[in-house]
Enzyme design. Structure first.
Site, short mmCIF file in Angstrom:
data_model
loop_
_atom_site.label_atom_id
_atom_site.label_comp_id
_atom_site.label_asym_id
_atom_site.label_seq_id
_atom_site.Cartn_x
_atom_site.Cartn_y
_atom_site.Cartn_z
CE1 TYR A 42 8.96 -9.97 6.92
CE2 TYR A 42 9.35 -8.31 5.24
CZ TYR A 42 9.14 -8.65 6.56
OH TYR A 42 9.10 -7.66 7.52
CB SER B 41 5.20 -6.87 11.98
OG SER B 41 6.38 -6.58 11.32
CB VAL C 19 4.10 -0.61 10.04
CG1 VAL C 19 5.38 -0.65 10.84
CG2 VAL C 19 4.19 -1.44 8.78
CE LYS D 174 8.09 -9.03 10.48
NZ LYS D 174 8.75 -7.77 10.82
CE1 TYR E 120 7.45 -3.38 14.42
CE2 TYR E 120 5.68 -2.10 15.40
CZ TYR E 120 6.15 -2.90 14.39
OH TYR E 120 5.34 -3.25 13.35
#
Ligand code: GLU
Length: 313
Positions: free
Chosen positions: A198, A73, A267, A76, A249
């Site tokens: 993605y 992530s 993660v 992102k 998160y």
């Protein structure tokens, strides 16, 4: 840069990083490695690396700071920055920028909010950003990789195809989210193409060193490694703000409390944090706590801001 700090207030960074590595020793391996993406499950839980890239060019590291890991992530942040660099702020018509208070892969709010994800760092929001980047560039994952190669100065960093395939094979939840987004008209490209891009961007493999150098533009008010503006100072501020409120998160409040910096975790166990005007820091410890953040990584960043006094608060 107006608020880049003088060399005189530079602490003994190498000594600090070594002290942090010593202090987190008892935490190594505590928590659990993400196994819902099977190919990530085999990573040794007791690895630990930390790297600091300074706005003035100095780079310091300790532990496994040159070992590549799956950035997941953290990608992102870079896809969002790229979209903002091309498209200024039109993405905010399709994604909110509020903490979600739900897990990163939850779909509950997406239906209640009529297909507008709460923020660009939960999976639903990142799928919309990747979709936009795909429209803008024709290959979203390759454009994220291109940015990272340029900023890190490492032309060989790449996507791990085994991790990307592993995630695609177990990607039912992301696929469901993409279909739900499409049902609300919030995807411009076919679901399969958005998902493939993605998964590929999440499967980029980078070391703490590569990542800290790549994120440095956020500490340099948008200025790229080549010295040219990649984002405007205002855009860079906005990306950092979303990292602060939504980057870790469902524990962004705890992260702000303990670390006091904008940060984004993945993660794979990596976390990138930014000290505006000074440096980018990357930590990596694959064993995660209950909210999906690296346990050793958060502790290391907590020590970092305590030892340096470098927090935004
Ligand atoms: N590729 C992962 C997923 O979509 C990213 C999760 C993360 O690092 O937060 O589940």
């Amino acid at each position: 840069m107006q608020d880049t700090h003088d060399a005189q207030d530079m602490p003994d960074m190498q000594g600090i990083l070594q002290e942090i590595a010593d202090r987190i020793e008892p935490l190594r391996g505590q928590g659990s490695v993400a196994a819902y993406i099977p190919s990530l499950g085999g990573v040794s839980p007791d690895r630990f690396g930390i790297c600091v890239a300074m706005a003035d060019g100095g780079v310091y590291g300790a532990g496994d700071w040159r070992v590549p890991f799956s950035i997941q992530s953290i990608s992102k942040v870079f896809s969002l920055a790229l979209v903002m660099s091309y498209d200024y702020d039109s993405i905010w018509r399709r994604v909110f920028r509020e903490p979600s208070g739900t897990p990163f892969n939850s779909m509950i709010q997406l239906e209640a909010d009529q297909g507008i994800p709460r923020n660009p760092f939960i999976n639903a929001g990142a799928l919309v950003v990747t979709d936009r980047l795909l429209t803008l560039t024709g290959d979203a994952a390759a454009s994220v990789r291109g940015l990272l190669r340029l900023e890190s100065g490492n032309p060989s960093l790449d996507i791990d195809p085994v991790v990307a395939a592993s995630e695609a094979d177990h990607g039912h939840r992301n696929a469901s989210m993409a279909h739900l987004l499409a049902s609300y008209g919030n995807l411009e490209n076919p679901v399969e193409e958005v998902l493939a891009n993605y998964f590929n961007q999440c499967a980029l493999e980078m070391s703490c060193e590569d990542l800290a150098k790549s994120a440095l533009f956020l500490a340099r008010h948008g200025v790229s490694a080549g010295g040219t503006p990649f984002l405007s100072p205002n855009q860079s501020k906005r990306v950092n703000a979303v990292m602060l409120t939504c980057g870790t998160y469902d524990a962004a409040g705890e992260f702000a409390y303990r670390v006091g910096l904008p940060g984004k975790s993945g993660v794979g166990g990596g976390i990138v944090a930014i000290v505006p005007g000074r440096c980018a820091i990357t930590v990596w410890g694959p064993a995660l706590g209950p909210n999906g953040n690296s346990l050793a990584g958060i502790a290391a960043l907590d020590h970092f801001t305590a030892l340096t006094g470098w927090s935004i608060f």
